[in-house]
Write an enzyme that holds these catalytic residues in place. Structure first.
Site, mmCIF file in Angstrom:
data_model
loop_
_atom_site.group_PDB
_atom_site.id
_atom_site.type_symbol
_atom_site.label_atom_id
_atom_site.label_comp_id
_atom_site.label_asym_id
_atom_site.label_seq_id
_atom_site.Cartn_x
_atom_site.Cartn_y
_atom_site.Cartn_z
ATOM 1 N N GLY A 85 0.805 -1.216 0.000
ATOM 2 C CA GLY A 85 0.000 0.000 0.000
ATOM 3 C C GLY A 85 0.834 1.261 0.000
ATOM 4 O O GLY A 85 0.465 2.263 -0.615
ATOM 5 N N TYR A 86 2.004 1.220 0.657
ATOM 6 C CA TYR A 86 2.877 2.400 0.678
ATOM 7 C C TYR A 86 3.380 2.700 -0.735
ATOM 8 O O TYR A 86 3.321 3.844 -1.198
ATOM 9 C CB TYR A 86 4.057 2.158 1.635
ATOM 10 C CG TYR A 86 5.077 3.271 1.637
ATOM 11 C CD1 TYR A 86 4.846 4.444 2.354
ATOM 12 C CD2 TYR A 86 6.267 3.155 0.927
ATOM 13 C CE1 TYR A 86 5.783 5.474 2.358
ATOM 14 C CE2 TYR A 86 7.214 4.179 0.931
ATOM 15 C CZ TYR A 86 6.962 5.335 1.649
ATOM 16 O OH TYR A 86 7.894 6.348 1.636
ATOM 17 N N GLY A 87 3.852 1.665 -1.435
ATOM 18 C CA GLY A 87 4.350 1.857 -2.801
ATOM 19 C C GLY A 87 3.264 2.367 -3.738
ATOM 20 O O GLY A 87 3.486 3.298 -4.521
#
Length: 256
Positions: free
Chosen positions: A174-176
């Protein structure tokens, strides 16, 4: 593949004590590694700094530390980006209008990162939190502040990105995905504001000594990495008038 072109800092640039004189700057995630460095650097450069984050106690600790360093008094505005509603962002913008009558810059330093996880094991809540804090909140806050930002003669919004070549690899989850979406949002906002007083900037730090870095690379000797001060100085450059040539670009601080 980036949406925005890359740019570099001018040689030997350092913020001066009047780089942000008379400007009001809002910093999100203000007590984090980068946020704290940006808050201090903006105050040293002459700005009135509004510090936001979800933990009031940690904002108060930053406030005390800045006063102890002889810096101008920052303004605390607690804001939890995980749960904030459009009304909360509108109230923040109204408070800035009431207290200062202006806003000249935002540095979006708040971030949600839960560690490296394969998609099969990625907790849905963690995915949603990353998207919400890293993309939806910067959208909502920036949109609420657009009337103030566009009233200024020269204003800047700085979005902090992460290495796109790295983030497309396995386990960045999710961060990427959220950082890619944030870059696209910055590109769209730039297209819509490229002839007005509001400048859109993206900032791509080199590896630095922060809690996020520690979580992603727990085997690394973090003390070998520089503190976020150089990245904070670059943010001050973008917020000031001399940052104008970097409008609509990703200021790349990585080596080489």
């Amino acid at each position: 593949m980036s949406m925005l072109p890359f740019s570099r800092l001018p040689d030997h640039w350092q913020p001066a004590s009047d780089t942000l004189a008379g400007r009001v700057v809002l910093v999100t995630g203000a007590y984090g590694g980068l946020g704290g460095a940006v808050s201090r650097a903006a105050a040293r450069a002459g700005a009135t700094v509004v510090i936001t984050g979800k933990r009031k106690r940690q904002l108060e600790q930053l406030y005390d530390a800045m006063l102890a360093e002889g810096l101008a008094e920052p303004v605390i505005h607690p804001l939890d980006m995980e749960v904030a509603t459009p009304k909360d962002y509108a109230a923040l913008a109204e408070g800035l209008e009431r207290d200062f009558g202006r806003l000249d810059g935002i540095v979006h330093a708040a971030v949600s990162f839960g560690g490296l996880t394969p998609i099969t094991m990625h907790k849905p809540d963690a995915w949603l939190r990353a998207m919400h804090v890293n993309v939806n909140a910067p959208f909502a806050l920036t949109q609420a502040c657009l009337p103030l930002l566009t009233q200024a003669d020269d204003s800047a919004v700085v979005f902090v990105l992460d290495d796109p070549e790295l983030l497309q690899r396995a386990h960045w989850g999710g961060y990427g995905a959220s950082k890619a979406a944030l870059e696209r949002f910055a590109a769209i906002l730039h297209e819509e504001t490229d002839t007005g007083p509001l400048r859109v900037h993206a900032l791509l730090p080199a590896p630095m000594r922060t809690a996020l870095r520690q979580l992603a690379y727990f085997g690394e000797d973090l003390l070998q990495r520089p503190l976020p001060d150089a990245t904070a100085a670059a943010a001050i450059h973008l917020l000031g008038a001399r940052g104008a040539p970097a409008r609509g670009t990703i200021l790349d601080l990585r080596a080489g």
